[in-house]
Design an enzyme around this catalytic site. Structure first.
Site, PDB file in Angstrom:
ATOM      1  N   ASP A 100       1.045  -1.018  -0.133  1.00  0.00           N
ATOM      2  CA  ASP A 100       0.161  -0.014   0.201  1.00  0.00           C
ATOM      3  C   ASP A 100       0.704   1.224   0.155  1.00  0.00           C
ATOM      4  O   ASP A 100       2.008   1.303   0.463  1.00  0.00           O
ATOM      5  CB  ASP A 100      -0.865  -0.036   1.171  1.00  0.00           C
ATOM      6  CG  ASP A 100      -2.118   0.614   1.080  1.00  0.00           C
ATOM      7  OD1 ASP A 100      -2.556   1.994   0.368  1.00  0.00           O
ATOM      8  OD2 ASP A 100      -3.248  -0.360   1.069  1.00  0.00           O
ATOM      9  N   ASP A 202      -2.815   4.757  -1.619  1.00  0.00           N
ATOM     10  CA  ASP A 202      -4.839   5.065  -1.398  1.00  0.00           C
ATOM     11  C   ASP A 202      -4.719   6.510  -1.711  1.00  0.00           C
ATOM     12  O   ASP A 202      -4.093   7.456  -2.398  1.00  0.00           O
ATOM     13  CB  ASP A 202      -3.952   5.167  -0.115  1.00  0.00           C
ATOM     14  CG  ASP A 202      -4.877   5.620   0.658  1.00  0.00           C
ATOM     15  OD1 ASP A 202      -5.704   4.719   0.939  1.00  0.00           O
ATOM     16  OD2 ASP A 202      -5.295   6.448   1.518  1.00  0.00           O
ATOM     17  N   GLU A 256      -5.983   4.027  -6.366  1.00  0.00           N
ATOM     18  CA  GLU A 256      -7.621   4.116  -5.103  1.00  0.00           C
ATOM     19  C   GLU A 256      -8.108   5.269  -6.401  1.00  0.00           C
ATOM     20  O   GLU A 256      -7.820   6.855  -5.955  1.00  0.00           O
ATOM     21  CB  GLU A 256      -7.852   4.169  -3.759  1.00  0.00           C
ATOM     22  CG  GLU A 256      -8.404   4.319  -3.350  1.00  0.00           C
ATOM     23  CD  GLU A 256      -8.811   4.250  -2.097  1.00  0.00           C
ATOM     24  OE1 GLU A 256      -9.845   4.288  -1.033  1.00  0.00           O
ATOM     25  OE2 GLU A 256      -7.712   5.169  -1.467  1.00  0.00           O
ATOM     26  N   HIS A 331     -11.244  -3.406   2.754  1.00  0.00           N
ATOM     27  CA  HIS A 331     -11.028  -3.224   3.997  1.00  0.00           C
ATOM     28  C   HIS A 331     -12.064  -1.716   4.303  1.00  0.00           C
ATOM     29  O   HIS A 331     -12.249  -1.910   5.359  1.00  0.00           O
ATOM     30  CB  HIS A 331      -9.779  -2.699   4.455  1.00  0.00           C
ATOM     31  CG  HIS A 331      -9.550  -2.147   3.449  1.00  0.00           C
ATOM     32  ND1 HIS A 331      -9.071  -1.755   2.403  1.00  0.00           N
ATOM     33  CD2 HIS A 331      -8.852  -0.754   4.455  1.00  0.00           C
ATOM     34  CE1 HIS A 331      -7.908  -0.241   1.971  1.00  0.00           C
ATOM     35  NE2 HIS A 331      -8.413   0.478   3.160  1.00  0.00           N
ATOM     36  N   ASP A 332     -13.138  -1.359   3.604  1.00  0.00           N
ATOM     37  CA  ASP A 332     -13.180  -0.232   3.773  1.00  0.00           C
ATOM     38  C   ASP A 332     -14.761   0.233   4.190  1.00  0.00           C
ATOM     39  O   ASP A 332     -15.478   0.939   3.889  1.00  0.00           O
ATOM     40  CB  ASP A 332     -12.761   1.369   2.616  1.00  0.00           C
ATOM     41  CG  ASP A 332     -11.722   1.507   3.126  1.00  0.00           C
ATOM     42  OD1 ASP A 332     -11.136   1.936   3.966  1.00  0.00           O
ATOM     43  OD2 ASP A 332     -10.566   2.304   2.316  1.00  0.00           O
TER      44      ASP A 332
HETATM   45  C1  GLC Z   1      -8.564   5.263   2.210  1.00  0.00           C
HETATM   46  C2  GLC Z   1      -8.405   3.694   2.794  1.00  0.00           C
HETATM   47  C3  GLC Z   1      -8.833   3.775   3.963  1.00  0.00           C
HETATM   48  C4  GLC Z   1      -8.055   5.349   4.765  1.00  0.00           C
HETATM   49  C5  GLC Z   1      -7.824   6.611   4.313  1.00  0.00           C
HETATM   50  C6  GLC Z   1      -7.229   7.709   4.156  1.00  0.00           C
HETATM   51  O1  GLC Z   1      -9.547   5.363   1.423  1.00  0.00           O
HETATM   52  O2  GLC Z   1      -8.733   2.782   2.130  1.00  0.00           O
HETATM   53  O3  GLC Z   1      -8.531   2.512   5.022  1.00  0.00           O
HETATM   54  O4  GLC Z   1      -9.068   5.754   5.626  1.00  0.00           O
HETATM   55  O5  GLC Z   1      -8.086   6.399   2.857  1.00  0.00           O
HETATM   56  O6  GLC Z   1      -6.035   6.812   3.887  1.00  0.00           O
END
Ligand code: GLC
Length: 564
Positions: A100, A202, A256, A331-332
């Site tokens: 990540d 991310d 992402e 995970h979100d």
């Molecule tokens: C992304 C991650 C999430 C995190 C956010 C801030 O969306 O997947 O888990 O809280 O970024 O880093």
């Protein structure tokens, strides 16, 4: 025309949330040695690439998404020696590793930020976004995890505000500063030289934002994204990053991509642009969200035609160039089977295996989240004390302070909370599902006692886990399932998702009954063939002897190979 072939298009990704995978020390927190212990299991799934959620040193305000030191392993997870052993264990089994990359922000405990906030003329001052207080209150910016939902935090020491689009302990890095970019590239080289195979980036569109900070006339948080992300320099930075780092290795990147629309998709992933290789769009994750809400589901769930439309439209975007990624959870978000299937005892197995069939027969790189292979479900906590996530806890506090409806909030979190996905992996039916010998950092879902565990499913021929392995093997066997053209048949059908995948003379027909009822489907004339051969089904076929007429059981999935 067939797209260029590479390992990261053909690979199946398995996402691991290390905190919840396997604890070997008894402290209740998963660790790297726990993953090492499970490498044979992971390899047996037929997956090829592991994506690890952040394992770097962090005060864990947002479970590792607040990084204090990018080159150090989080003490709770182990040491750099453990990491090296994990990586070589993976390589020995032919598995690749994606780390990540969290570089829109770091932790406020990172050296850079400690320096930056110390004085206005500190050499690190310009690593972050500061707004001097003498300019007045900065224009309103909404923050994801802030108690006041305010992205500007006043810092007394230098009488200025710093920007944090996420938690107050996650200050945004200033990518406009070339030194920041160089730090990121150096850090990526560090991990690539260790042998990692790529990065999941991310909230990557956030690295370029509108730093003129105009007043925003937007009502809803999601409308803000245009100002927060995909700013004027996003392509320049991604191109530079590719040029300086990624292009030098046999590696891939997956961003992402909140805020990236279909129309912009190829600007990020067209091979000629040399930016990133694929990204996670948010159209599916927003499909069943309540209007104007980021973390709340709407009543009544989703309809199948709109679900199909998301996948069909995005497939078309990458039909000639670029490449897509496929995911139903991470995970979100809540668990795959609870959100898109039906996790009641009657439909749980068929819907979990149908969804596996779906991802593994679509075009794009499929990403599975740990536990999807055994059909793990939403935990649906009832007590705020059960939650650990800053997102749920802070929003709860905000609702409380405003005198809002806490019961409704708790109810909504049962369907929407991120921690539905973060409960420990269920290995067996001993206490705490074999995740830890101590007290788990977050409660285990009790359904490990009733069949949702690896041990329970391992040697059962018709288990969700066994089906998953058969499906991954199928995807490996037939290039058409990876590269073949996708065609949706009868997009308006509300029960059955039907499509073909075609690569030269290899052709597949996929029929998925996304409903609790037996469903009937007649293939239109446009799909012609002489013979159909069943390749797999998650249930007994009722009767498919009639040419082009099909009857499917509730949540039944069938894949046929078609011959002319
Ligand atoms: C992304 C991650 C999430 C995190 C956010 C801030 O969306 O997947 O888990 O809280 O970024 O880093």
């Amino acid at each position: 025309m067939m797209q260029t072939q590479t390992w990261w298009k053909e690979g199946i990704v398995y996402q691991i949330y290390p905190r919840s995978y396997r604890d070997t020390t008894g402290n209740g927190i998963g660790d790297l040695r726990g993953i090492i212990e499970k490498l044979d299991y992971i390899a047996s799934l037929g997956v090829d690439i592991i994506w690890l959620n952040p394992i770097y040193d962090s005060p864990n305000d947002d479970n590792g998404y607040d990084i204090r030191d990018y080159r150090k392993i989080m003490a709770e997870f182990g040491t750099m020696d453990d990491f090296d052993e994990l990586l070589s264990g993976m390589k020995a089994r032919g598995l690749r590793l994606v780390m990540d990359l969290v570089v829109n922000h770091c932790s406020d405990e990172h050296e850079w930020f400690k320096e930056s906030r110390a004085s206005r003329d500190n050499p690190y001052r310009d690593y972050f976004h500061w707004w001097p207080a003498e300019k007045g209150t900065p224009p309103k910016r909404w923050s994801y995890f802030d108690l006041e939902e305010n992205a500007w935090q006043y810092d007394k020491q230098t009488d200025a505000y710093y920007l944090h689009y996420f938690a107050v302990k996650q200050p945004d890095l200033k990518w406009e500063n070339p030194k920041v970019r160089q730090e990121v590239y150096d850090m990526m080289h560090f991990w690539f030289q260790k042998g990692v195979d790529g990065f999941r980036m991310d909230v990557i569109p956030f690295i370029s934002k509108d730093i003129t900070y105009p007043e925003i006339d937007a009502k809803e948080p999601h409308e803000y994204i245009a100002y927060y992300a995909n700013g004027p320099k996003v392509h320049e930075y991604l191109n530079e990053l590719n040029n300086e780092v990624v292009s030098k290795y046999d590696a891939f990147t997956v961003g992402e991509g909140p805020g990236i629309s279909i129309d912009d998709a190829l600007d990020f992933v067209h091979e000629d642009r040399k930016e990133i290789d694929m990204f996670f769009h948010f159209d599916l994750m927003s499909l069943d969200r309540a209007p104007g809400e980021v973390f709340k589901m709407r009543d009544g769930g989703y309809s199948l035609p709109e679900f199909k439309k998301v996948f069909t439209d995005w497939d078309a975007a990458f039909a000639k160039a670029g490449w897509g990624s496929l995911f139903l959870a991470n995970h979100d978000f809540p668990r795959t089977v609870s959100r898109w299937g039906n996790d009641t005892p009657e439909h749980w197995r068929n819907s979990a295996t149908l969804l596996q069939t779906f991802l593994l027969t679509m075009r794009g790189t499929p990403y599975f989240y740990q536990g999807d292979e055994i059909g793990m479900t939403n935990v649906r906590f009832t007590d705020i004390e059960d939650y650990r996530d800053i997102n749920t806890i802070n929003r709860y506090e905000t609702v409380k302070k405003r005198g809002g409806d806490l019961e409704a909030f708790m109810d909504s979190e049962q369907h929407a909370a991120r921690e539905n996905a973060r409960t420990p992996m269920q290995w067996d039916n001993t206490e705490n599902a074999g995740f830890t010998s101590g007290t788990p950092w977050i409660n285990v879902n009790s359904d490990y006692k009733t069949g949702v565990s690896v041990k329970d499913q391992l040697n059962k021929k018709d288990s969700t886990l066994s089906y998953f392995k058969q499906m991954t093997a199928l995807r490996k066997k037939y290039p058409a399932l990876v590269y073949g053209a996708y065609k949706c048949i009868k997009a308006e059908d509300e029960q059955i998702y039907c499509y073909t995948r075609t690569l030269e003379s290899e052709r597949f027909l996929v029929l998925l009954n996304f409903s609790e009822d037996t469903a009937h489907f007649s293939l239109p004339l446009s799909v012609s063939y002489n013979r159909k051969i069943k390749v797999i089904s998650n249930d007994k076929i009722i009767d498919d002897r009639t040419f082009k007429e099909f009857t499917l059981r509730p949540w039944q999935a069938i894949v046929y190979r078609l011959e002319n």
